[in-house]
Enzyme design. Structure first.
Site, short mmCIF file in Angstrom:
data_model
loop_
_atom_site.label_atom_id
_atom_site.label_comp_id
_atom_site.label_asym_id
_atom_site.label_seq_id
_atom_site.Cartn_x
_atom_site.Cartn_y
_atom_site.Cartn_z
N ASP A 32 -42.98 25.50 0.23
CA ASP A 32 -41.90 24.84 1.02
C ASP A 32 -42.27 23.33 1.11
OD1 ASP A 32 -39.41 24.25 2.48
OD2 ASP A 32 -39.32 26.43 2.14
N HIS A 44 -37.45 22.20 7.18
CA HIS A 44 -36.88 23.10 6.31
C HIS A 44 -37.93 24.39 6.33
CE1 HIS A 44 -35.76 25.07 2.39
NE2 HIS A 44 -34.63 24.81 2.84
N SER A 80 -31.18 29.27 1.54
CA SER A 80 -32.59 28.88 2.03
C SER A 80 -33.01 29.95 3.20
CB SER A 80 -32.99 27.47 2.37
OG SER A 80 -32.85 26.55 1.32
#
Length: 509
Positions: free
Chosen positions: A61, A277, A447
């Site tokens: 990521d 994220h 996600s």
């Protein structure tokens, strides 16, 4: 108000909405009236008293806050590496890789933004064609030259639009600030704007614009924050993603060799900007279930291996390929990819890395994406039709996003889908998880759905370690809770279910 978190491949925004239960994705539809995956029920009724083996899940990521209160006890630690001594103690090619690796940088530096694909293409073509006229181009090179000219025009148009949007947004916020001073409130209501008597055209335009906005949703501050984030994203696109003069690797090109197994980068998995994220994704996989703090991730005996390789921008295929190799070489059994796997620049490098990982019995989990696209109509790697991709398909799960209500809107509207290309759906709406700085937020997107499946895969491999990656995929796909709302949207026609999967794994042969 719902704002979709689509992941680094599209855009990312915080979700602010009231959810009945923050931990709903671990809950059971029958007992809790939430269309979760029945993970908590599986622990209580099927796995209680059983001893799991540790399983490493690699989270490729944009980075991770490994010091987060809910992640620090579950982050993977390289047992053969001595922290901070500047040596490659385990001789794996990576110095001080105590908690994973960062492929977005050099030995001394990091970057957050990368160019979009069109800029990478144009930079390549500019070196060949420059400002040459078509009459100076060899006949065999004309097709690529025409593509070059077309891409230059496309880039110019994109930049013109972005700069116009930036100009308009900047003027909007300046005029809005003046209106807020006149109203005398930082958080005005619809009634405040209705009562506003404009003194000039700028104030009239603000009033005309804000009344329908607040009519749809009265949360003024949420709208403003969203608009400011969009403005900042547009500025970053102009300054970094679509800027031919910006090359994040140029200043240390000698440390960033374009080789298939380059040992470049550094151990800073946090990166240069708070990695929201990746930290959020990691928490979903396996935030500490035993510390009475924050949230409970899906997996209970997991070690999360953060690998930083996904920038804001296209990024390089080779970074993703080397991330896969790093995960394979350091013991990962599941790889979570909440991004689109790039194969446009160096497909061979990615394919070879995937084959290498498959030889070590690794299961891949990937987010389907958030463009509300039918992926059956697109060409993506791996191909379900190509024989040469079949081994990857057998150990690869593509995940769409579902909501918490058992109704015809079970598939969240933003989620990509595909009856032949998306394997399963999993909770992806308002998922509460970790963010940098010991924080927690609810985000939405495929996600978020992918790491729920990665966590489930890890649990199966923890308690049933003899099962292969292919078998774990079969179990997850076969044990879904089927619904008519998903019948034509994915291969399995349902939402993953841990209780069903554990029952199936118990007797699977």
């Amino acid at each position: 108000m719902l704002i979709l978190l689509t992941g680094r491949t599209v855009c990312a925004q915080q979700v602010k909405m009231m959810m009945p239960k923050p931990n709903w994705y671990n809950l059971d539809l029958k007992t809790d009236s939430m269309f979760g995956i029945s993970m908590d029920r599986a622990y209580q009724e099927l796995l209680k008293g059983k001893k799991p083996e540790k399983v490493i899940v690699a989270v490729i990521d944009g980075g991770m806050d490994a010091a987060h209160e809910d992640l620090k006890r579950v982050v993977w630690t390289n047992p053969k590496e001595i922290p901070g001594n500047g040596k490659d103690d385990d001789k794996n090619g990576y110095i001080d890789d105590v908690h994973g690796w960062n492929f977005m940088g050099s030995g001394k530096d990091d970057f957050e933004f990368d160019n979009d694909y069109i800029v990478l293409e144009l930079r390549k073509y500019t070196a060949r064609f420059g400002e040459k006229d078509s009459s100076a181009i060899a006949k065999d090179d004309l097709p690529e030259y025409r593509k070059y000219i077309s891409q230059r025009k496309e880039l110019t148009q994109k930049l013109e639009k972005l700069n116009k949007d930036i100009e308009n947004s900047t003027r909007f916020f300046k005029d809005l600030e003046a209106v807020l001073k006149k109203i005398g409130k930082e958080n005005p209501t619809l009634d405040d704007f209705n009562k506003l008597v404009p003194a000039n055209d700028a104030e009239a335009k603000i009033k005309q614009f804000m009344i329908p906005v607040l009519g749809k949703n009265p949360d003024f501050r949420t709208y403003v924050n969203q608009a400011k984030t969009t403005l900042e994203d547009n500025r970053n696109k102009v300054q970094y993603n679509l800027n031919l003069q910006y090359d994040p690797r140029a200043k240390y090109a000698n440390e960033y060799p374009p080789v298939k197994e380059g040992f470049y980068g550094n151990p800073n998995v946090y990166g240069t900007v708070a990695p929201a994220h990746g930290t959020h994704v990691a928490g979903i996989v396996g935030a500490d279930r035993n510390n009475n703090t924050g949230i409970s991730g899906v997996a209970d005996a997991v070690q999360i291996m953060p690998i930083r390789a996904i920038p804001d921008g296209y990024g390089l295929d080779i970074d993703q390929a080397n991330s896969i190799r790093y995960a394979a070489d350091n013991g990962a059994k599941v790889i979570n990819m909440s991004f689109g796997l790039n194969t446009l620049l160096d497909r061979k490098a990615v394919e070879e890395a995937v084959k290498y990982a498959l030889s070590k019995d690794i299961l891949f989990i990937q987010a389907a994406g958030n463009g509300h696209e039918n992926l059956d109509n697109t060409k993506r790697y791996p191909s379900r039709e190509k024989k040469e991709d079949q081994d990857f398909v057998d150990a690869f799960i593509k995940v769409g996003a579902s909501g918490f209500a058992d109704n015809e809107q079970l598939a969240v509207p933003f989620s990509n889908y595909g009856k032949q290309t998306v394997d399963v759906f999993a909770p992806g709406l308002g998922i509460n998880s970790t963010i940098p700085g010991n924080g927690y937020e609810a985000h939405s997107g495929t996600s978020m759905a992918a790491p729920i499946v990665a966590g489930l895969a890890a649990v199966i491999r923890e308690y049933y370690p003899k099962l292969t990656a292919k078998q774990v995929k079969e179990i997850i796909v076969k044990s879904v809770v089927k619904r008519d709302a998903l019948r034509d949207l994915c291969i399995s026609g349902g939402v993953v279910n841990a209780f069903n999967a554990i029952q199936m794994a118990e007797s699977y042969k």
